[in-house]
Design an enzyme around this catalytic site. Sequence first.
Site, PDB file in Angstrom:
ATOM      1  N   ASN A  18       0.826  -1.211   0.000  1.00  0.00           N
ATOM      2  CA  ASN A  18       0.000   0.000   0.000  1.00  0.00           C
ATOM      3  C   ASN A  18       0.860   1.262   0.000  1.00  0.00           C
ATOM      4  O   ASN A  18       0.569   2.231  -0.715  1.00  0.00           O
ATOM      5  CB  ASN A  18      -0.917   0.017   1.224  1.00  0.00           C
ATOM      6  CG  ASN A  18      -2.058  -0.978   1.123  1.00  0.00           C
ATOM      7  OD1 ASN A  18      -2.316  -1.549   0.060  1.00  0.00           O
ATOM      8  ND2 ASN A  18      -2.750  -1.198   2.225  1.00  0.00           N
ATOM      9  N   HIS A  44     -15.264  -3.236   0.920  1.00  0.00           N
ATOM     10  CA  HIS A  44     -15.299  -2.642  -0.408  1.00  0.00           C
ATOM     11  C   HIS A  44     -16.704  -2.251  -0.857  1.00  0.00           C
ATOM     12  O   HIS A  44     -16.874  -1.582  -1.875  1.00  0.00           O
ATOM     13  CB  HIS A  44     -14.686  -3.634  -1.415  1.00  0.00           C
ATOM     14  CG  HIS A  44     -14.382  -3.060  -2.755  1.00  0.00           C
ATOM     15  ND1 HIS A  44     -15.118  -3.359  -3.877  1.00  0.00           N
ATOM     16  CD2 HIS A  44     -13.419  -2.191  -3.158  1.00  0.00           C
ATOM     17  CE1 HIS A  44     -14.617  -2.718  -4.912  1.00  0.00           C
ATOM     18  NE2 HIS A  44     -13.588  -2.005  -4.512  1.00  0.00           N
ATOM     19  N   ARG A  69      -5.659   1.634 -12.796  1.00  0.00           N
ATOM     20  CA  ARG A  69      -4.250   1.845 -12.488  1.00  0.00           C
ATOM     21  C   ARG A  69      -3.549   0.559 -12.070  1.00  0.00           C
ATOM     22  O   ARG A  69      -4.038  -0.186 -11.242  1.00  0.00           O
ATOM     23  CB  ARG A  69      -4.103   2.882 -11.365  1.00  0.00           C
ATOM     24  CG  ARG A  69      -2.673   3.403 -11.219  1.00  0.00           C
ATOM     25  CD  ARG A  69      -2.530   4.279 -10.005  1.00  0.00           C
ATOM     26  NE  ARG A  69      -3.346   5.475 -10.037  1.00  0.00           N
ATOM     27  CZ  ARG A  69      -2.947   6.625 -10.576  1.00  0.00           C
ATOM     28  NH1 ARG A  69      -1.767   6.720 -11.145  1.00  0.00           N
ATOM     29  NH2 ARG A  69      -3.754   7.676 -10.544  1.00  0.00           N
ATOM     30  N   HIS A 117     -16.331   2.852 -14.157  1.00  0.00           N
ATOM     31  CA  HIS A 117     -16.119   2.115 -12.918  1.00  0.00           C
ATOM     32  C   HIS A 117     -17.370   1.338 -12.510  1.00  0.00           C
ATOM     33  O   HIS A 117     -17.361   0.601 -11.524  1.00  0.00           O
ATOM     34  CB  HIS A 117     -15.725   3.117 -11.818  1.00  0.00           C
ATOM     35  CG  HIS A 117     -15.226   2.504 -10.560  1.00  0.00           C
ATOM     36  ND1 HIS A 117     -15.915   2.577  -9.365  1.00  0.00           N
ATOM     37  CD2 HIS A 117     -14.101   1.798 -10.293  1.00  0.00           C
ATOM     38  CE1 HIS A 117     -15.246   1.958  -8.417  1.00  0.00           C
ATOM     39  NE2 HIS A 117     -14.137   1.476  -8.950  1.00  0.00           N
TER      40      HIS A 117
END
Length: 934
Positions: free
Chosen positions: A293, A844, A655, A685
């Site tokens: 991360n 999420h 990405r 998305h």
Amino acid sequence: MISRIVRSPLARLVLYYGLLAVAIVVLIRVFPALESIFSMERLRSLVGLEELAPELADPAAAEGEAGFLRQPNPGLRTLLAVLGALVLVIPIAWVYMVTKREVRYDQSLVHTIVILPIAVTGIVIIVQDSLALAFSLAGIVAAVRFRHTLQDTKDAVYIFISIAVGLAAGVQALTVALVVSAIFNVVVLALWRWDVGNIYAMEQLPRRPERKGGGGAPPELPGRRDGSKVFDVSALMAGSREARDVTPVEDLQPVINPDLSLLEFHSRVLAMAEASETPLLARLRFISIFSTNIDEFVSVKVGGLKQAVAEGVTRRTIDGRTPRELLHSIAVRLRALMRRQYRCFNELRERSLPQHGIRLRQWDGLKKKELDYLGQYFHERVFPMLTPKAITQTPGHPFPYIEELMLSLAVVVRDPRTSRDHFVLLDIVDALPRFVQLPETNDFVPLEDLIRANVGALYPARQVLEVHPFRVTRSAEVEFGDATADTFLEVVEDEVRRRPEGAVVRIEVERSMPYTIRDLLLSELRREEAGKGVPIEPSDIYETDSLVDLGALMELTELPLPELDYQPFDAATPIEAGRSVFDVLDEGDVLVHHPYDSFDETVQRFLVEAANDPDVASIKLTLYRPGGPSAVTDALLHAAAAGKDVSVFVEVKARFDEALNIYWAKQLERGGIHVVTGLVKHKTHAKVALVVRRHGDAVRRYAHVGTGNYNAETGRIYTDFGLLTANADICSDLTMLFNELTGSSRPPAGEFKQLLVSPTFMLAQLIQLIEREVEHARAGRPARIRAKLNGLADREVIEALYRAAQAGVHIEMVVRSICALRPGIPGLSEGILVVAAVGRFLEHGRLFAFANGGESEYYIGSADWRPRNLRRRVEAVTPVSDPALCDRLDRILETELSDPLAWRLQTDGQYVQGRAADGARSAQETFLEAIARG
């Protein structure tokens, strides 16, 4: 009020020209002869409208005036013309920087805007009355510099206006330059301030549909820039009934910087590794995840900020920081987090791991038998994979490229013939395991220690003096720019190939690396960085207390020791085995909550069954991060081979997954599938699928709207929501959405009956839903907002939530990572609760609930409440209407909001974790227990 006016760019510009005009009047009154420099007489004579002014044509008249400034000589006239051009061009350069602060402006263009008029003024004075020659020379100056480098075609206008100022100054007509400069700057600022382009665009958009139960007129569509402007809360506080009795909000900083908030999330991940209650192998996994991360954070966030500083960007963040100020704050926080990380790892290495038979061995403590095994391992498996690269300026030896995030060794060797020392780079390729396991044990030796002990084999005629591991992180800035649909995939491929060549933004070194080697490494990297515009500094070197790159610890988590990890579980299967998914959906909607509900037996099964069903005529799907080979992609290829109409929207701009997404786009296209590879300026998305199926003589549509990717691997470790439905309105909306995605190069702009779709209407609809709760609260009806998000950072949404809190709306949110909203500010946000949970699974899902005066509404979908989701991405959120499914969503929200182990966001921006009594369970453990009970 006065301070706000002074802060206005337009007000400053008017003030500047006002003061300049006053100064000119005063100057002419004191020295009347200077009036000719500001007049148009010279310009008129040059274009043949009248004869040259007498005082300029008659030298005798000039000699008759006494005093240097009563009739200035040519030298002084030239000086005043040049200074006048400079004074008039400075506001032009300033306006350019102001209007470009939301994007990166070109510092060299700023310099040219200022310098060019001076050069043009000199050219005009030199060539006298030949305007044609002056224009040609000035055009050459502009064309040579900007022939290929202008990033925005509008920037050319600044070059022309600079030339105009220089020409006017050169012909002694500064009044013309003043008028042109002033009008140009005012017009540009007005166009920028009121976003005229978007005003015209909005007139072409259809009216935004109102949500059911809405109160009053719908809000105006927000401008796209507004979500990232500096936060100004004074108007909100002015409307608070309690504002007079509380601390001034300016002292409390009403929002939290999003990037610093993201670091707080990484801190919570690290806390999972530090917690003794976390299983041992999971603790190693959390250390590895934290390291990965941080790598991404440095590559993306720090890389972008360093690029912004290098390019002169001064635009402030939502909390008022400049890029340079934010970089400093990030560096301080990053170093503190890395110290925590290595303290945690060293404690595990020295105590917890050995207690369970896992050891990371030191080279000095190895026995002869072990050394013999490792020596053989080195010569058979490692030595053939190593390639030393000399760092020298000798012809034929270019500076070796240091690959991003690859562990490397800095080696210093001495040539005994010349007694000279040489610096050599040695890459440790990813094909080699990072930890070498000793036979019949769970003992491991770091690969760099093995190479360090045997590196002499690479330099048989030299003496090895120093060997030190290091690693570089490069900026991940990728600019896709504008491209046509035919070339967009190639544009993305080219930019992704260039990403590894990004500027170095961080160097990790072993603490034992001498400063002489650090300085040498830094100087060599600076040579590489020359021309990239992002300088590497000594402050970009980060010391490690032991191993460089703890992300490699993920290797150790694969040890076959299930007792040291989370216990496996069997996910629920809400769709009965043996029944057709379509028959189930004909009876009612199905809500899935992954990973507690099996992804394989619900969403994946829906798509596989659609591919195999002869009655299915069409399948449409969005793919964002599909991952590796899967049953979903196999099903799509099978459906196309069977003659079904299959359309897939593959977003290639995800990405770090661009290369894999490009691969799948090409594979699916080769399989006969109609593939669309993204909109140039917007990411898609949304996580949606649509199946069209013949049903007797009729046609029925079935849909999935979710929060997670169509990826079975992430479906097992990410918590996500999904709605499987045959609802006619939702399916109709999805039909329109797919038609716009596949049939247009613009983001969707149609009217949707049920779905909330960005970037067109979702933000306005969301604000309307929040404002509706305000109306309910004022009327004494139930008013409550609950949300589960990955991120919250949009300024307008935060302002709307603050207004709702002031009106008495109860607001409770579960926000996993970025949260720019600051709860607990008296008179502003004291009624807002924000909690965050980190656990076995990555949270999420996105879920929004509005009390709506007692008629609650629930929504799930792909969008967070961040500027990028609401303004720059295609997102889809669906309402959930089935009462039983709404009850389940309500229980999920309440469980997570009351999680005794959740982290609670404090007013100071810090998070404090709850301390539960014995036997208490986290929300994730509660959900797992529920499926275990059946």
